[in-house]
Design an enzyme around this catalytic site. Structure first.
Site, PDB file in Angstrom:
ATOM      1  N   TRP A 100      40.836  39.671  33.433  1.00  0.00           N
ATOM      2  CA  TRP A 100      41.124  39.441  34.854  1.00  0.00           C
ATOM      3  C   TRP A 100      40.341  40.381  35.755  1.00  0.00           C
ATOM      4  O   TRP A 100      39.868  39.979  36.822  1.00  0.00           O
ATOM      5  CB  TRP A 100      42.627  39.502  35.127  1.00  0.00           C
ATOM      6  N   ASP A 170      45.448  45.193  40.963  1.00  0.00           N
ATOM      7  CA  ASP A 170      46.050  43.900  40.630  1.00  0.00           C
ATOM      8  C   ASP A 170      47.235  44.167  39.701  1.00  0.00           C
ATOM      9  O   ASP A 170      47.051  44.575  38.553  1.00  0.00           O
ATOM     10  CB  ASP A 170      44.989  43.025  39.927  1.00  0.00           C
ATOM     11  N   LYS A 194      54.728  35.560  37.221  1.00  0.00           N
ATOM     12  CA  LYS A 194      55.070  36.210  35.949  1.00  0.00           C
ATOM     13  C   LYS A 194      56.427  36.898  36.055  1.00  0.00           C
ATOM     14  O   LYS A 194      57.387  36.484  35.420  1.00  0.00           O
ATOM     15  CB  LYS A 194      53.987  37.217  35.532  1.00  0.00           C
TER      16      LYS A 194
HETATM   17  N1  PMP Z   1      45.385  38.702  37.690  1.00  0.00           N
HETATM   18  C1  PMP Z   1      46.133  38.707  36.569  1.00  0.00           C
HETATM   19  C2  PMP Z   1      46.469  40.014  35.937  1.00  0.00           C
HETATM   20  C3  PMP Z   1      46.588  37.510  36.024  1.00  0.00           C
HETATM   21  O1  PMP Z   1      47.326  37.510  34.914  1.00  0.00           O
HETATM   22  C4  PMP Z   1      46.242  36.286  36.656  1.00  0.00           C
HETATM   23  C5  PMP Z   1      46.722  34.945  36.165  1.00  0.00           C
HETATM   24  N2  PMP Z   1      47.274  34.840  34.972  1.00  0.00           N
HETATM   25  C6  PMP Z   1      45.446  36.336  37.788  1.00  0.00           C
HETATM   26  C7  PMP Z   1      45.052  37.557  38.294  1.00  0.00           C
HETATM   27  C8  PMP Z   1      45.028  35.085  38.478  1.00  0.00           C
HETATM   28  O2  PMP Z   1      46.119  34.573  39.145  1.00  0.00           O
HETATM   29  P1  PMP Z   1      46.190  33.106  39.730  1.00  0.00           P
HETATM   30  O3  PMP Z   1      46.207  32.160  38.603  1.00  0.00           O
HETATM   31  O4  PMP Z   1      47.488  33.162  40.489  1.00  0.00           O
HETATM   32  O5  PMP Z   1      45.025  32.945  40.621  1.00  0.00           O
END
Ligand code: PMP
Length: 366
Positions: A100, A170, A194
């Site tokens: 990510w 994040d 989550k």
């Molecule tokens: N950051 C993290 C740590 C994630 O786990 C995720 C999605 N699983 C995201 C960003 C991206 O999020 P989204 O699918 O809501 O765009």
């Protein structure tokens, strides 16, 4: 009975779902559902305000930080952070420790210069200690991901910077799972799906002095200043998601707050890591112990690369016992057990029982 070990969208507390169900067609005595309320109505305003205030209290967010409820998910924030902060010096530091943060860094390349603080790796298994980082003193911010959902790598420290470069973090997949000293951060963001609610709303916590540095052309929907000035009501917010998130905040409050969540997370993750540790290599987790995630436990069966048939068999055996969504992320394979706030200790124990049984019946077959 079903136990949902999904990585996100993920399990929500049953109590919260029942409360939402009871209020679904007559929310707080209004005779209508929250989904049918004007986002400018007093009834909705009360829900919105309460969610904001409860979150401020849960994380002890100081008054010089704004809380925004935005849309576009974590991915939207990958861009929003650049639009709003990167223009200050046109360069930003990215600490890439998993899939990510790698995606965030890639997105950022579109907007300015990205300085990769730690060496590129093929497999993410650790967080290099801060003394090895190559930070750019001219960076607009230092970006990292506190918990890498795919790789199961979770920071065990908050970086300390000697200059006044703000930290952007994040926390999508470990938000409200442990106490956080918000004053150490410039921006914290987290998609809800989550630990805190349904997909569709993203929480952004931002220090006030960092608002107002947006690039020319920043879309209004990703514009921190416009969002802050309008109390996140620039346009129609995801009202139902915010309502649900508010119910989750109250549930966290009732269950010991974020330190209560942290205690539970330590217990639950230890239960699963212990089985892995005591399996003579039958189960293996590639992540360095110090930074093993309390939220997402990735593991292989039958050695470091995994044995496909065993992993398949494990997944179907677990599923027969109601344990679902345990398959690892498609980019890395294997198994991943996600143990977010709503997962109970008893549920983690049930998974560990299945793992132990599976180990005992298959340890000689690989
Ligand atoms: N950051 C993290 C740590 C994630 O786990 C995720 C999605 N699983 C995201 C960003 C991206 O999020 P989204 O699918 O809501 O765009």
């Amino acid at each position: 009975m079903v136990i949902n070990f999904a990585a996100g969208p993920a399990k929500l507390p049953e109590e919260v779902l029942k409360e939402a169900q009871a209020n679904l067609i007559n929310c707080n005595g209004t005779g209508i559902s929250v989904m049918e309320m004007s986002h400018r109505s007093a009834n909705y305003a009360a829900i919105h305000e309460k969610a904001l205030n409860d979150l401020r209290e849960l994380l002890n967010i100081p008054s010089n930080y704004k809380i925004l409820f935005m849309q576009g998910g974590g991915t939207g924030q990958f861009a929003a952070v650049c639009y709003n902060l990167m223009g200050r010096t046109n360069v930003a530091d990215y600490v890439v420790t998993g899939s990510w943060s790698a995606k965030a860094a890639k997105e950022a390349e579109q907007y300015g210069k990205v300085n990769l603080v730690v060496p590129k790796v093929k497999k993410y298994t650790t967080v290099p200690t801060q003394d090895t980082w190559k930070l750019d003193p001219n960076a607009s911010y230092v970006y990292y991901c506190d918990n890498e959902t795919v790789d199961g790598v979770e920071f065990d420290f908050v970086p300390v910077l000697t200059n006044d470069v703000p930290i952007v973090c994040d926390m999508s997949s470990n938000f409200l799972s442990r106490p956080v000293d918000v004053t150490k951060f410039g921006v914290i963001f987290a998609g809800a799906q989550k630990n805190i609610g349904p997909a569709g709303v993203t929480v952004v916590i931002i220090r006030e002095d960092l608002i107002g540095h947006h690039m020319k052309g920043t879309p209004s929907i990703l514009h921190f200043e416009k969002m802050a000035k309008s109390d996140s009501l620039l346009n129609t917010p995801p009202t139902f998601c915010i309502y649900m998130m508010g119910l989750v905040f109250k549930w966290i409050e009732r269950n010991g707050g974020v330190s209560g969540m942290a205690k539970m997370a330590a217990v639950k993750s230890k239960i699963i890591y212990d089985v892995i540790e005591h399996s003579n290599g039958f189960y293996s987790c590639p992540v360095e112990k110090r930074v093993r995630s309390r939220m997402n436990v990735p593991f292989r069966i039958g050695g470091a690369e995994g044995v496909g048939v065993l992993e398949k068999e494990f997944l179907s055996q677990a599923e027969r016992q109601g344990m679902i969504q345990l398959k690892g992320h498609r980019s890395v394979g294997g198994i991943r057990a996600s143990l977010y706030n709503a997962i109970t200790v008893a549920e983690a124990e049930q998974l560990s029982d299945v793992m132990t049984d599976f180990y005992l019946s298959n340890k000689n077959t690989n």
